[in-house]
Design an enzyme around this catalytic site. Sequence first.
Site, PDB file in Angstrom:
ATOM      1  N   ILE A  63       0.898  -1.157   0.000  1.00  0.00           N
ATOM      2  CA  ILE A  63       0.000   0.000   0.000  1.00  0.00           C
ATOM      3  C   ILE A  63       0.936   1.206   0.000  1.00  0.00           C
ATOM      4  O   ILE A  63       1.496   1.565   1.030  1.00  0.00           O
ATOM      5  CB  ILE A  63      -0.918   0.020   1.248  1.00  0.00           C
ATOM      6  N   PRO A  64       1.147   1.818  -1.165  1.00  0.00           N
ATOM      7  CA  PRO A  64       2.207   2.826  -1.328  1.00  0.00           C
ATOM      8  C   PRO A  64       1.839   4.218  -0.819  1.00  0.00           C
ATOM      9  O   PRO A  64       1.649   5.160  -1.594  1.00  0.00           O
ATOM     10  CB  PRO A  64       2.430   2.825  -2.840  1.00  0.00           C
ATOM     11  N   CYS A  65       1.769   4.372   0.484  1.00  0.00           N
ATOM     12  CA  CYS A  65       1.357   5.647   1.062  1.00  0.00           C
ATOM     13  C   CYS A  65       2.340   6.772   0.737  1.00  0.00           C
ATOM     14  O   CYS A  65       1.975   7.945   0.825  1.00  0.00           O
ATOM     15  CB  CYS A  65       1.146   5.519   2.568  1.00  0.00           C
ATOM     16  N   HIS A  66       3.544   6.419   0.308  1.00  0.00           N
ATOM     17  CA  HIS A  66       4.497   7.464  -0.076  1.00  0.00           C
ATOM     18  C   HIS A  66       4.044   8.211  -1.330  1.00  0.00           C
ATOM     19  O   HIS A  66       4.539   9.285  -1.615  1.00  0.00           O
ATOM     20  CB  HIS A  66       5.897   6.868  -0.274  1.00  0.00           C
ATOM     21  N   ARG A  67       3.068   7.682  -2.046  1.00  0.00           N
ATOM     22  CA  ARG A  67       2.573   8.324  -3.270  1.00  0.00           C
ATOM     23  C   ARG A  67       1.477   9.348  -3.012  1.00  0.00           C
ATOM     24  O   ARG A  67       0.883   9.867  -3.937  1.00  0.00           O
ATOM     25  CB  ARG A  67       2.067   7.257  -4.248  1.00  0.00           C
TER      26      ARG A  67
END
Length: 105
Positions: A63-67
């Site tokens: 889950i790429p929360c850095h995006r």
Amino acid sequence: MNPSIQQKMQKYPSFYQKVWLACAKIPRGQVRTYGWIARKIGHPQAARAVGQALAVNPFAPTIPCHRVIGSNGRLTGYSGRGGLTRKKALLVKEGALPSSISIEK
């Protein structure tokens, strides 16, 4: 998405699950805002709550929360190891941001 991650998500609030699933759909090399996710999941006034859900995301980097970035285009909120400096590095590596992007203080 990996079925075991979806199964593990079941123990979290449904709002968090919706946030994480929307976040998982952000393509590599692109970014979205907290407000975009809030609107996408049907809670247009919940950008801050989206940030809270992403702050406790146990499924990174799947889950790429850095995006997810601030509405002003700045990098905000990254609870992963390395903080905002790491978030910036990940996004630059993915081609989502120029290296000159600023980090919210």
